[in-house]
Design a protein around this motif. Structure first.
Motif: not given
Length: 386
Positions: A3, A5, A38, A58, A70-74, A97
């Motif tokens: 996955k 993000n 995201k 989201d 945001r650490p969850d954004i790739d 990123k």
């Protein structure tokens, strides 16, 4: 990487195209990593909130810097106007990123080189949005060239014709302002032709061009989105600071000759993005308004049946078509973005550079500026001068 993000900056024409690609990719290409939508970003909170809900994100933010925190954004997807590309890309690379940026990569060659260097130094993956490469018919043209089935390439001629600003009272949208767009038809439409030429034929060595701005002033817009806008023809007007049409000639490193035309002043042409390649053994012709077809001619066909044949590029043997519909059932503009995102997702999973990437964007920008220099100085300009 199963996955990925996504944080995306921009939510209008290209934002909708990219969102559609992310949303539908896994339905047709389940083997690819799944993009997760995201956060989407835009300056107008009402507009971006509506887009987030409509497109299926989201959530939303109004400052792109929040995406980087945001650490969850790739991946940072940049499809905002061209003047925003550099600042966002440099900061995103520094934040580690991966980058997906619409074309043209930047306003200037120097800026695009800085973006490439920053991405390379940061060790992040980077891709530039030349979606027309991903049409199955264009991929077939590439295959025929690579396999030598057209022989030695002699000519590449290309033209991208539109008509959406022929009306002199069409408002002064951002695409007509150099400080925001960088250039007009040359950088917007011509960039696609240049990338197709690089993809299909190879590098260019020198160029000579000419351009014209037919309508010097236009009404100021009251609103704009995509390629549409509203404004009063009786209200204040502003200066058009980009080209309405640019034409240029080129020589390729392999000896082929090229001609290019990009204009927004061709009535009747909504999106005529076309090219023709002539070689010693045959020719191909492509028109994006008939994007599922490639016209193919081979000199060694029997004389009594020689002529251009229409190849409908919808069989599973054609690039990407194994994922779509039964043969003869065509695809459209939006699928080129899905194919583009498939390449991005696969590159991330395989830990390799996507193609095309920022290096291709720099190479395109180099030709764009060589043409501009040629026009200003009224002479042939070698690409390696820049």
């Amino acid at each position: 990487m199963n996955k990925v993000n996504i944080g995306m900056v921009g939510y209008k024409f290209m934002g909708k195209a990219h969102s559609h690609a992310y949303r539908d990719l896994h339905m047709f290409f389940p083997e690819a990593a799944a993009p997760v939508m995201k956060l989407i970003c835009g300056r107008d909170e009402k507009g971006v909130a509506q887009a987030a809900e409509q497109f299926g994100w989201d959530g939303y933010v109004t400052d792109w810097r929040e995406l980087l925190a945001r650490p969850d954004i790739d991946v940072i997807d940049i499809n905002a106007p061209s003047d925003a590309h550099k600042e966002i890309a440099l900061a995103a690379a520094k934040a580690g990123k991966h980058l997906f940026c619409e074309k043209p990569l930047a306003l200037t060659l120097a800026d695009s080189r800085e973006m490439l260097e920053a991405a390379e130094q940061a060790g992040v993956k980077h891709m530039v949005g030349f979606n027309y490469r991903f049409s199955p018919a264009v991929q077939l043209a590439k295959k025929l060239v690579n396999e030598g089935r057209l022989g030695q390439i002699y000519h590449f001629r290309a033209w991208f014709l539109q008509d959406w600003i022929v009306d002199p009272d069409f408002p002064l949208v951002w695409r007509l302002q150099k400080e925001v767009a960088g250039s007009g038809s040359h950088g917007d439409l011509g960039a696609h032709l240049i990338d197709l030429a690089h993809f299909l034929v190879g590098d260019m060595t020198e160029v000579i061009g000419m351009s014209e701005t037919f309508i010097k002033e236009r009404p100021m817009p009251s609103s704009m989105t995509g390629l549409s806008a509203k404004g009063s023809k009786d209200g204040p007007r502003g200066e058009v600071t980009v080209d309405d049409a640019t034409l240029f000639l080129t020589r390729f490193a392999n000896g082929a000759l090229g001609s290019f035309e990009a204009t927004r002043f061709a009535p009747g042409h909504r999106c005529t993005n076309s090219f023709e390649i002539n070689g010693s053994k045959g020719s191909v012709k492509f028109d994006f308004e008939r994007m599922n077809e490639l016209q193919v001619y081979f000199r060694d066909d029997a004389e009594d049946v020689q002529g251009f044949r229409r190849v409908l590029c919808t069989d599973p043997s054609h690039a990407y078509m194994q994922a779509w519909w039964p043969p003869g059932h065509t695809i459209g503009f939006e699928q080129t973005f899905i194919h583009e995102v498939v390449e991005l997702m696969n590159a991330l999973s395989e830990d390799r550079k996507p193609v095309p990437n920022f290096a291709d964007g720099v190479k395109c920008q180099q030709v764009l500026e060589a043409v501009d220099q040629s026009i200003a100085q009224r002479r042939w300009v070698r690409i390696d001068e820049l």
